[in-house]
Design a protein around this motif. Structure first.
Motif, PDB file in Angstrom:
ATOM      1  N   ILE A 244      -4.412  37.152 -41.719  1.00 54.71           N
ATOM      2  CA  ILE A 244      -4.663  36.073 -40.765  1.00 54.71           C
ATOM      3  C   ILE A 244      -4.428  36.620 -39.369  1.00 54.71           C
ATOM      4  CG2 ILE A 244      -4.027  33.728 -40.074  1.00 54.71           C
ATOM      5  CD1 ILE A 244      -2.711  33.623 -43.016  1.00 54.71           C
ATOM      6  N   CYS A 245      -5.476  36.637 -38.559  1.00 55.46           N
ATOM      7  CA  CYS A 245      -5.356  37.167 -37.193  1.00 55.46           C
ATOM      8  C   CYS A 245      -4.420  36.284 -36.374  1.00 55.46           C
ATOM      9  CB  CYS A 245      -6.739  37.231 -36.540  1.00 55.46           C
ATOM     10  SG  CYS A 245      -6.682  37.866 -34.847  1.00 55.46           S
ATOM     11  N   SER A 246      -3.589  36.927 -35.580  1.00 55.97           N
ATOM     12  CA  SER A 246      -2.584  36.186 -34.809  1.00 55.97           C
ATOM     13  C   SER A 246      -3.208  35.360 -33.685  1.00 55.97           C
ATOM     14  CB  SER A 246      -1.570  37.163 -34.204  1.00 55.97           C
ATOM     15  OG  SER A 246      -2.221  38.032 -33.295  1.00 55.97           O
ATOM     16  N   GLN A 247      -4.409  35.702 -33.262  1.00 53.12           N
ATOM     17  CA  GLN A 247      -4.940  35.077 -32.051  1.00 53.12           C
ATOM     18  C   GLN A 247      -5.597  33.716 -32.303  1.00 53.12           C
ATOM     19  OE1 GLN A 247      -4.189  36.574 -29.249  1.00 53.12           O
ATOM     20  NE2 GLN A 247      -5.079  34.967 -27.979  1.00 53.12           N
ATOM     21  N   HIS A 248      -6.612  33.684 -33.164  1.00 49.61           N
ATOM     22  CA  HIS A 248      -7.321  32.428 -33.430  1.00 49.61           C
ATOM     23  C   HIS A 248      -7.328  32.094 -34.926  1.00 49.61           C
ATOM     24  CE1 HIS A 248      -9.189  34.261 -29.778  1.00 49.61           C
ATOM     25  NE2 HIS A 248      -8.764  33.114 -29.300  1.00 49.61           N
ATOM     26  N   LEU A 249      -6.475  32.794 -35.650  1.00 48.27           N
ATOM     27  CA  LEU A 249      -6.203  32.479 -37.065  1.00 48.27           C
ATOM     28  C   LEU A 249      -7.410  32.640 -37.983  1.00 48.27           C
ATOM     29  CD1 LEU A 249      -3.871  29.383 -36.551  1.00 48.27           C
ATOM     30  CD2 LEU A 249      -3.283  31.808 -36.561  1.00 48.27           C
ATOM     31  N   TRP A 250      -8.351  33.498 -37.607  1.00 40.00           N
ATOM     32  CA  TRP A 250      -9.408  33.831 -38.564  1.00 40.00           C
ATOM     33  C   TRP A 250      -8.746  34.461 -39.787  1.00 40.00           C
ATOM     34  CZ3 TRP A 250     -14.493  36.204 -36.240  1.00 40.00           C
ATOM     35  CH2 TRP A 250     -15.058  35.285 -35.347  1.00 40.00           C
ATOM     36  N   GLU A 251      -9.337  34.203 -40.958  1.00 33.17           N
ATOM     37  CA  GLU A 251      -8.765  34.694 -42.208  1.00 33.17           C
ATOM     38  C   GLU A 251      -9.741  35.642 -42.899  1.00 33.17           C
ATOM     39  OE1 GLU A 251      -6.175  30.665 -43.241  1.00 33.17           O
ATOM     40  OE2 GLU A 251      -7.927  31.156 -44.451  1.00 33.17           O
TER      41      GLU A 251
ATOM     42  N   TYR B 149      -8.728  46.451 -35.315  1.00 34.02           N
ATOM     43  CA  TYR B 149      -8.886  45.344 -34.365  1.00 34.02           C
ATOM     44  C   TYR B 149      -9.778  44.257 -34.939  1.00 34.02           C
ATOM     45  CZ  TYR B 149      -6.749  48.617 -31.205  1.00 34.02           C
ATOM     46  OH  TYR B 149      -5.863  49.493 -30.637  1.00 34.02           O
ATOM     47  N   CYS B 150      -9.430  43.037 -34.600  1.00 29.32           N
ATOM     48  CA  CYS B 150     -10.154  41.869 -35.081  1.00 29.32           C
ATOM     49  C   CYS B 150     -11.620  41.928 -34.641  1.00 29.32           C
ATOM     50  CB  CYS B 150      -9.495  40.604 -34.540  1.00 29.32           C
ATOM     51  SG  CYS B 150     -10.229  39.086 -35.169  1.00 29.32           S
ATOM     52  N   PRO B 151     -12.543  41.573 -35.522  1.00 23.85           N
ATOM     53  CA  PRO B 151     -13.955  41.581 -35.136  1.00 23.85           C
ATOM     54  C   PRO B 151     -14.301  40.495 -34.117  1.00 23.85           C
ATOM     55  CG  PRO B 151     -13.677  40.739 -37.365  1.00 23.85           C
ATOM     56  CD  PRO B 151     -12.340  41.254 -36.917  1.00 23.85           C
ATOM     57  N   HIS B 152     -13.383  39.554 -33.903  1.00 22.34           N
ATOM     58  CA  HIS B 152     -13.652  38.485 -32.951  1.00 22.34           C
ATOM     59  C   HIS B 152     -13.428  38.964 -31.509  1.00 22.34           C
ATOM     60  CE1 HIS B 152     -12.470  34.290 -31.259  1.00 22.34           C
ATOM     61  NE2 HIS B 152     -13.752  34.551 -31.025  1.00 22.34           N
ATOM     62  N   GLN B 153     -12.184  39.281 -31.159  1.00 21.41           N
ATOM     63  CA  GLN B 153     -11.888  39.660 -29.767  1.00 21.41           C
ATOM     64  C   GLN B 153     -10.959  40.864 -29.664  1.00 21.41           C
ATOM     65  OE1 GLN B 153     -10.596  36.191 -27.569  1.00 21.41           O
ATOM     66  NE2 GLN B 153     -12.650  35.304 -27.585  1.00 21.41           N
ATOM     67  N   ARG B 154     -11.050  41.763 -30.593  1.00 20.40           N
ATOM     68  CA  ARG B 154     -10.325  43.026 -30.540  1.00 20.40           C
ATOM     69  C   ARG B 154      -8.806  42.884 -30.400  1.00 20.40           C
ATOM     70  NH1 ARG B 154     -11.777  48.019 -30.554  1.00 20.40           N
ATOM     71  NH2 ARG B 154     -10.144  48.699 -29.128  1.00 20.40           N
ATOM     72  N   VAL B 155      -8.252  41.869 -30.979  1.00 22.65           N
ATOM     73  CA  VAL B 155      -6.797  41.758 -31.060  1.00 22.65           C
ATOM     74  C   VAL B 155      -6.323  42.638 -32.211  1.00 22.65           C
ATOM     75  CG1 VAL B 155      -4.934  40.149 -31.673  1.00 22.65           C
ATOM     76  CG2 VAL B 155      -6.696  39.477 -30.029  1.00 22.65           C
ATOM     77  N   ALA B 156      -5.160  43.262 -32.054  1.00 25.06           N
ATOM     78  CA  ALA B 156      -4.624  44.132 -33.109  1.00 25.06           C
ATOM     79  C   ALA B 156      -4.327  43.313 -34.365  1.00 25.06           C
ATOM     80  CB  ALA B 156      -3.362  44.826 -32.624  1.00 25.06           C
TER      81      ALA B 156
HETATM   82  S1  FES Z   1      -9.192  37.587 -31.943  1.00 28.19           S
HETATM   83 FE1  FES Z   1      -8.831  37.486 -34.087  1.00 28.19          FE
HETATM   84  S2  FES Z   1      -9.452  35.497 -34.568  1.00 28.19           S
HETATM   85 FE2  FES Z   1      -9.918  35.643 -32.463  1.00 28.19          FE
END
Ligand code: FES
Length: 111
Positions: free
Chosen positions: A62-69, A43-50
């Motif tokens: 590249i995270c699908s939610q807010h495009l952190w790389e 899970y993403c360290p930002h908001q736990r998106v897979a």
């Molecule tokens: S949840 Fe992954 S970048 Fe925000």
């Protein structure tokens, strides 16, 4: 150290990533360029998106939610660069991938 078999390289071709449960921990395993295999948090360290729902562009996840790389070779953030991912110890034995899910812990980060 508690390495456990996760998959074989035939299950995870170069450029692929998948999520596996390893001794009760969800782990994302990615087969990168030049035969590098990394195991990180699911899970993403930002908001736990897979993270498996993101894109793997060469060695950049590249995270699908807010495009952190994230650079999966180092498990460090590219953008933002203060973020990081767990880097679970990984071994390739023959064609089998082994991961120690106790060798690191999931990270969190704020924007
Ligand atoms: S949840 Fe992954 S970048 Fe925000």
């Amino acid at each position: 150290m508690a390495f456990a078999r996760v998959c074989s390289l035939d299950d995870l071709w170069e450029g692929d990533m998948g999520v596996f449960e390893v001794n009760g921990t969800e782990v994302l395993v990615a087969h990168l360029e030049e035969g590098i295999v990394r195991a990180t948090q699911a899970y993403c360290p930002h908001q736990r998106v897979a993270l498996v729902e993101g894109d793997l562009d060469r060695n950049t996840l590249i995270c699908s939610q807010h495009l952190w790389e994230f650079d999966l070779v180092t498990c460090r953030g590219i953008n933002p660069d203060h973020a990081e991912l767990a880097n679970y110890p990984t071994e390739i034995r023959g064609d089998e991938v082994f991961v120690d899910p106790e060798g690191d812990s999931p990270k969190t980060a704020r924007p």
